[in-house]
Enzyme design. Structure first.
Site, mmCIF file in Angstrom:
data_model
loop_
_atom_site.group_PDB
_atom_site.id
_atom_site.type_symbol
_atom_site.label_atom_id
_atom_site.label_comp_id
_atom_site.label_asym_id
_atom_site.label_seq_id
_atom_site.Cartn_x
_atom_site.Cartn_y
_atom_site.Cartn_z
ATOM 1 N N VAL A 1 -17.473 4.223 -2.045
ATOM 2 C CA VAL A 1 -18.029 2.961 -1.547
ATOM 3 C C VAL A 1 -19.273 3.218 -0.688
ATOM 4 C CG1 VAL A 1 -17.573 0.851 -0.259
ATOM 5 C CG2 VAL A 1 -15.731 1.910 -1.563
ATOM 6 N N LYS B 1 0.869 -1.182 0.000
ATOM 7 C CA LYS B 1 0.000 0.000 0.000
ATOM 8 C C LYS B 1 0.900 1.224 0.000
ATOM 9 C CE LYS B 1 -4.498 1.064 0.580
ATOM 10 N NZ LYS B 1 -5.740 0.402 0.223
ATOM 11 N N GLY C 1 -18.413 8.374 0.476
ATOM 12 C CA GLY C 1 -17.540 8.465 -0.701
ATOM 13 C C GLY C 1 -17.959 7.418 -1.720
ATOM 14 N N GLY D 1 -19.307 7.913 6.197
ATOM 15 C CA GLY D 1 -18.507 8.131 4.990
ATOM 16 C C GLY D 1 -19.343 7.870 3.752
HETATM 17 P P1 NAI Z 1 -13.617 8.062 -0.694
HETATM 18 O O1 NAI Z 1 -12.470 8.967 -0.554
HETATM 19 O O2 NAI Z 1 -14.373 8.052 -1.975
HETATM 20 O O3 NAI Z 1 -14.663 8.324 0.489
HETATM 21 C C1 NAI Z 1 -14.321 8.521 1.823
HETATM 22 C C2 NAI Z 1 -15.428 9.384 2.419
HETATM 23 O O4 NAI Z 1 -15.249 9.451 3.838
HETATM 24 C C3 NAI Z 1 -15.415 10.828 1.892
HETATM 25 O O5 NAI Z 1 -16.721 11.204 1.508
HETATM 26 C C4 NAI Z 1 -14.911 11.642 3.099
HETATM 27 O O6 NAI Z 1 -15.405 12.953 3.113
HETATM 28 C C5 NAI Z 1 -15.460 10.806 4.238
HETATM 29 N N1 NAI Z 1 -14.805 11.009 5.530
HETATM 30 C C6 NAI Z 1 -13.497 11.186 5.813
HETATM 31 N N2 NAI Z 1 -13.308 11.313 7.132
HETATM 32 C C7 NAI Z 1 -14.528 11.196 7.706
HETATM 33 C C8 NAI Z 1 -15.002 11.228 9.039
HETATM 34 N N3 NAI Z 1 -14.191 11.426 10.073
HETATM 35 N N4 NAI Z 1 -16.325 11.053 9.266
HETATM 36 C C9 NAI Z 1 -17.182 10.857 8.235
HETATM 37 N N5 NAI Z 1 -16.792 10.833 6.949
HETATM 38 C C10 NAI Z 1 -15.491 10.998 6.681
HETATM 39 O O7 NAI Z 1 -13.080 6.588 -0.347
HETATM 40 P P2 NAI Z 1 -13.703 5.182 -0.712
HETATM 41 O O8 NAI Z 1 -13.031 4.668 -1.915
HETATM 42 O O9 NAI Z 1 -15.190 5.252 -0.658
HETATM 43 O O10 NAI Z 1 -13.174 4.295 0.516
HETATM 44 C C11 NAI Z 1 -13.800 4.328 1.786
HETATM 45 C C12 NAI Z 1 -13.090 3.353 2.721
HETATM 46 O O11 NAI Z 1 -13.168 2.030 2.175
HETATM 47 C C13 NAI Z 1 -11.603 3.636 2.929
HETATM 48 O O12 NAI Z 1 -11.235 3.272 4.240
HETATM 49 C C14 NAI Z 1 -10.945 2.713 1.921
HETATM 50 O O13 NAI Z 1 -9.620 2.398 2.280
HETATM 51 C C15 NAI Z 1 -11.849 1.510 2.016
HETATM 52 N N6 NAI Z 1 -11.799 0.653 0.852
HETATM 53 C C16 NAI Z 1 -12.100 1.158 -0.383
HETATM 54 C C17 NAI Z 1 -12.042 0.338 -1.497
HETATM 55 C C18 NAI Z 1 -12.445 0.825 -2.849
HETATM 56 O O14 NAI Z 1 -12.607 -0.014 -3.765
HETATM 57 N N7 NAI Z 1 -12.645 2.126 -3.044
HETATM 58 C C19 NAI Z 1 -11.614 -1.074 -1.386
HETATM 59 C C20 NAI Z 1 -11.417 -1.514 -0.017
HETATM 60 C C21 NAI Z 1 -11.473 -0.664 1.039
#
Ligand code: NAI
Length: 347
Positions: free
Chosen positions: A180, A78, A178, A176
């Site tokens: 996912v 990573k 985002g 969150g």
């Molecule tokens: P993303 O960056 O699209 O979304 C993350 C979201 O969390 C954003 O909307 C952000 O504003 C929000 N956020 C950050 N800190 C916060 C807090 N303290 N309280 C509430 N919301 C908060 O990321 P994504 O891709 O959706 O990933 C989300 C999680 O899933 C991460 O931990 C990532 O490592 C994990 N993950 C993602 C994968 C993927 O395919 N995208 C695969 C496996 C795990």
């Protein structure tokens, strides 16, 4: 010695620094017994270099276990770029990072993570080959596949804890919104769940209120929401000695990596009667998707979907074993992963 112990047997840790182009990047390669290291690149404004390093180390270790549990021929790696993705992620910085990746000579495959978008992955792929999850020559953004696997995992957890996998009428808290988290909300909403949401991005919560009729709560209080299930989909460390006593949900099942602040927090959850779906088991959909892209026989979407559909089965096995042995679910998951890695080493 404490510092070395924190490296937790990582095989390699690379530091890329280019002050002129604004890059501070860490590539952590944890274990390659099962294959070359694979894992996304996170762009996040950690307060200190140590915090960024700790994040990279924990995330890469999680990838080793994720790959082993999902039976993928990859190891754990990573990267973390210490920067604010909204203000500091420039083309020059990504150029410098692409050069760093190229210098690693195929030891590490990367792609999207928090702060690194599909466009960024495409940009890197134009400059260096070991980038997956791209539009051109790749399978695209892995997030919807991660969300699907997480949704199926949520249902498996409900089935185990409540005897039914129906989400209709249940209160589900999603932290969150985002890539996912949003996609997970869509699926939960379409099957009739009541959503409680939180995000640091005000626009996203406003959108969720409108699209799903979601109840919006503060980011600090979502852990304590009156919910049947809590789905962490933001960053890591949300389940800790400080937060677990406030948790009302009896099930934790979400996509975020490294949900537990410490490994022992899973035992704390178990003592409180909370069923915990180990993060690297339930969120393996994205890995399965990008790894399929790198398979010698080429990417096969139907095969990916078949593989993702096994996530609930894997979780059910872990839940049942944990219950029978009265051990935390993440101990069981880790033991399975370590056994597979040891077998690969012996072979
Ligand atoms: P993303 O960056 O699209 O979304 C993350 C979201 O969390 C954003 O909307 C952000 O504003 C929000 N956020 C950050 N800190 C916060 C807090 N303290 N309280 C509430 N919301 C908060 O990321 P994504 O891709 O959706 O990933 C989300 C999680 O899933 C991460 O931990 C990532 O490592 C994990 N993950 C993602 C994968 C993927 O395919 N995208 C695969 C496996 C795990």
């Amino acid at each position: 010695a404490a510092r070395l112990a924190a490296f937790d047997n990582h095989e390699q840790i690379w530091l890329g620094q280019d002050d002129e182009r604004g890059l501070t990047a860490i590539v952590a390669i944890h274990n390659t017994a099962l294959g070359p290291a694979l894992g996304g690149t996170r762009v996040w404004p950690h307060a200190t270099f140590d915090a960024a390093l700790t994040d990279a180390l924990r995330l890469s270790r999680g990838m080793t276990f994720k790959s082993a549990i999902a039976r993928m021929p990859f190891g754990g790696g990573k990267a973390v770029i210490k920067a604010d993705s909204k203000t500091e992620k420039t083309p020059a910085m990504l150029e410098a990072y692409a050069e760093m990746l190229a210098a690693l000579n195929g030891q590490y495959y990367t792609g999207e993570d928090v702060g690194l978008t599909l466009d960024d992955a495409n940009f890197l792929r134009e400059r260096t080959p070991n980038v997956s999850g791209t539009t051109v020559g790749g399978s695209g953004n892995p997030s919807p596949v991660t969300a699907l696997g997480t949704f199926l995992g949520v249902k498996a957890a409900l089935k185990h804890a409540r005897g039914s996998d129906a989400v209709s009428g249940l209160r589900i808290a999603v932290q969150g919104l985002g890539s996912v988290g949003w996609s997970l909300c869509e699926q939960l909403h379409s099957e009739g769940a009541s959503l409680i949401v939180a995000d640091i991005d005000a626009a996203r919560v406003a959108k969720a209120r409108e699209a799903f009729g979601a109840e919006v709560v503060e980011t600090e209080t979502i852990v304590a929401a009156e919910a049947d299930l809590f789905a962490p989909c933001a960053l890591g460390g949300v389940l800790s000695a400080d937060t677990i006593p406030h948790l009302k949900a009896r099930i934790v099942a979400g996509a975020a990596n490294n949900q537990l602040a410490r490994h022992e927090d899973a035992a704390h959850l178990m003592r409180r009667g909370v069923l915990y779906a180990p993060d690297y088991v339930i969120n393996a959909g994205g890995l399965i998707n990008v790894a399929a892209e790198l398979a010698p026989e080429g990417y096969d979407r139907a095969e990916v979907m078949r593989h993702v559909a096994l996530i609930p089965e894997t979780l059910m096995d872990i839940f049942q074993r944990a219950e029978a042995e009265q051990r935390p679910t993440n101990d069981i998951a880790q033991a399975i992963a370590e056994e597979r890695i040891a077998q690969a080493r012996a072979a």
